[in-house]
Design a protein around this motif. Structure first.
Motif, PDB file in Angstrom:
ATOM      1  N   GLU A  29       0.891  -1.350  -0.207  1.00  0.00           N
ATOM      2  CA  GLU A  29      -0.160   0.236  -0.703  1.00  0.00           C
ATOM      3  C   GLU A  29       0.890   1.151   0.423  1.00  0.00           C
ATOM      4  N   GLU A  30       1.850   1.181   0.676  1.00  0.00           N
ATOM      5  CA  GLU A  30       3.312   2.233   0.512  1.00  0.00           C
ATOM      6  C   GLU A  30       4.014   2.660  -0.841  1.00  0.00           C
ATOM      7  N   SER A  31       4.067   1.760  -1.851  1.00  0.00           N
ATOM      8  CA  SER A  31       4.085   1.831  -3.375  1.00  0.00           C
ATOM      9  C   SER A  31       3.628   2.571  -3.633  1.00  0.00           C
ATOM     10  N   THR A  32       4.710   4.026  -4.875  1.00  0.00           N
ATOM     11  CA  THR A  32       4.401   5.143  -4.473  1.00  0.00           C
ATOM     12  C   THR A  32       4.818   5.552  -6.773  1.00  0.00           C
ATOM     13  N   GLY A  33       4.215   5.718  -7.047  1.00  0.00           N
ATOM     14  CA  GLY A  33       4.437   5.636  -8.406  1.00  0.00           C
ATOM     15  C   GLY A  33       2.891   6.044  -8.933  1.00  0.00           C
ATOM     16  N   ILE A  34       3.030   6.273 -10.554  1.00  0.00           N
ATOM     17  CA  ILE A  34       1.235   6.078 -10.835  1.00  0.00           C
ATOM     18  C   ILE A  34       1.314   4.576 -11.476  1.00  0.00           C
ATOM     19  N   TRP A  35       2.694   3.867 -11.569  1.00  0.00           N
ATOM     20  CA  TRP A  35       1.772   2.410 -12.462  1.00  0.00           C
ATOM     21  C   TRP A  35       1.644   1.603 -10.641  1.00  0.00           C
ATOM     22  N   ASN A  36       2.822   1.831  -9.628  1.00  0.00           N
ATOM     23  CA  ASN A  36       2.447   1.174  -9.033  1.00  0.00           C
ATOM     24  C   ASN A  36       0.718   1.286  -7.786  1.00  0.00           C
ATOM     25  N   GLU A  37       0.790   2.586  -8.190  1.00  0.00           N
ATOM     26  CA  GLU A  37      -0.409   3.421  -7.685  1.00  0.00           C
ATOM     27  C   GLU A  37      -1.637   2.473  -7.924  1.00  0.00           C
ATOM     28  N   PHE A  38      -1.689   2.491  -9.469  1.00  0.00           N
ATOM     29  CA  PHE A  38      -3.407   2.776  -9.987  1.00  0.00           C
ATOM     30  C   PHE A  38      -2.906   1.467 -11.097  1.00  0.00           C
ATOM     31  N   PHE A  39      -2.394   0.618 -11.317  1.00  0.00           N
ATOM     32  CA  PHE A  39      -1.912  -0.569 -11.743  1.00  0.00           C
ATOM     33  C   PHE A  39      -2.009  -1.958 -11.292  1.00  0.00           C
ATOM     34  N   VAL A  40      -0.281  -1.822 -10.818  1.00  0.00           N
ATOM     35  CA  VAL A  40       0.237  -2.782  -9.430  1.00  0.00           C
ATOM     36  C   VAL A  40      -1.246  -2.865  -8.241  1.00  0.00           C
ATOM     37  N   TYR A  41      -0.778  -1.974  -7.573  1.00  0.00           N
ATOM     38  CA  TYR A  41      -1.412  -2.591  -6.116  1.00  0.00           C
ATOM     39  C   TYR A  41      -2.661  -2.939  -6.707  1.00  0.00           C
ATOM     40  N   PRO A  42      -3.559  -2.628  -7.423  1.00  0.00           N
ATOM     41  CA  PRO A  42      -5.176  -3.116  -7.135  1.00  0.00           C
ATOM     42  C   PRO A  42      -5.098  -4.590  -7.413  1.00  0.00           C
ATOM     43  N   LEU A  43      -4.090  -4.380  -8.629  1.00  0.00           N
ATOM     44  CA  LEU A  43      -4.848  -5.967  -8.949  1.00  0.00           C
ATOM     45  C   LEU A  43      -3.869  -6.504  -7.544  1.00  0.00           C
ATOM     46  N   SER A  44      -3.163  -6.540  -6.915  1.00  0.00           N
ATOM     47  CA  SER A  44      -2.358  -7.178  -5.922  1.00  0.00           C
ATOM     48  C   SER A  44      -3.737  -7.703  -4.715  1.00  0.00           C
TER      49      SER A  44
END
Length: 261
Positions: A32-47
């Motif tokens: 949840e603390e990962s930053t950046g558009i790629w992490n926040e809006f793409f990767v983390y929601p799927l994780s």
């Protein structure tokens, strides 16, 4: 149009390499603390979605990967249908395109301009967009790449087992890599039916990709191979249902048995 098919083939190959290799953050856990558009809006929601679904099924992360894979494929289904219809439309006008190439076989600039003009006119008359089959690829790839990252970077996945394998380790019996390679080949064979024989690059891609998948699946965590197998099986069934009858060699839809000539 040969240039278009060649370009599309290399786009698919480059996208596959990108999907398999990931980017520089592939070894960094996603939280949840990962930053950046790629992490926040793409990767983390799927994780997050994988973790939530696993929690609904007694922490079965393997089943969660299967379910999320199917969910993603269902969401992408309209794009696949559009891509398939565009591909079939291009196949149907191949005889007319070939006739134009023969008519304007001269290599001089004026003749080639006439060929381009009549080709574009044909596309307009038949309402065919030669790029329509490629555009869905660019929409799908970020989603699929993000899901790949979610699988590889979600720490909880590597601590669980599913069926006969550990999700965080490669398949010890090489069953998943082989199945992944076979299903990749079958999927591409169905998808490229009628096109591959006309395009050497596509034919080459059809044989290279399964080998690449087998090699990567043999060394990557089994969770990723499970994702490939699930997605491939879904795509095979989807393609068989959506594509319908394949055009014959002349580009026209094949006649049903018993139809009068």
């Amino acid at each position: 149009m040969k240039r278009h098919h060649r370009w599309a083939s290399w786009v698919v190959l480059a996208s596959a390499v990108l999907l398999l290799s990931g980017c520089t953050e592939i070894n960094q856990p996603i939280t949840e603390e990962s930053t950046g558009i790629w992490n926040e809006f793409f990767v983390y929601p799927l994780s997050w979605l994988i973790i939530q679904i696993a929690g609904m099924f007694s922490e079965s992360y393997g089943l969660a990967i299967v379910i999320v894979t199917l969910m993603i494929r269902l969401v992408l289904l309209p794009l696949f249908i559009k891509q398939t219809r565009s591909s079939k439309a291009m196949q149907e006008i191949q005889p007319e395109l070939q006739a134009l190439r023969e008519k304007y076989s001269s290599k001089d600039q004026k003749t080639q301009q006439q060929l381009q003009q009549e080709t574009m006119q044909l596309f307009q008359e038949r309402k065919v967009n030669p790029l329509a089959g490629c555009l869905p690829i660019f929409v799908q790839m970020p989603i699929l790449l993000a899901f790949y990252h979610a699988i590889m970077r979600t720490g909880e996945i590597g601590n669980h087992t599913f069926l006969w394998f550990d999700l965080g380790e490669s398949d010890p019996y090489f069953i998943l890599p082989i199945v992944a390679g076979i299903t990749t080949f079958l999927q591409q064979r169905i998808m490229m039916a009628g096109n591959a024989q006309q395009n050497p690059q596509m034919m080459m891609l059809m044989y290279i990709m399964p080998v690449m998948i087998i090699v990567f699946a043999a060394y990557f965590p089994a969770a990723l191979a499970l994702y490939w197998v699930t997605g491939n099986i879904f795509m095979i069934i989807q393609a068989l249902i959506v594509k319908g009858p394949s055009p014959n060699k002349n580009g026209a839809p094949a006649k049903a048995e018993g139809t009068k000539k």
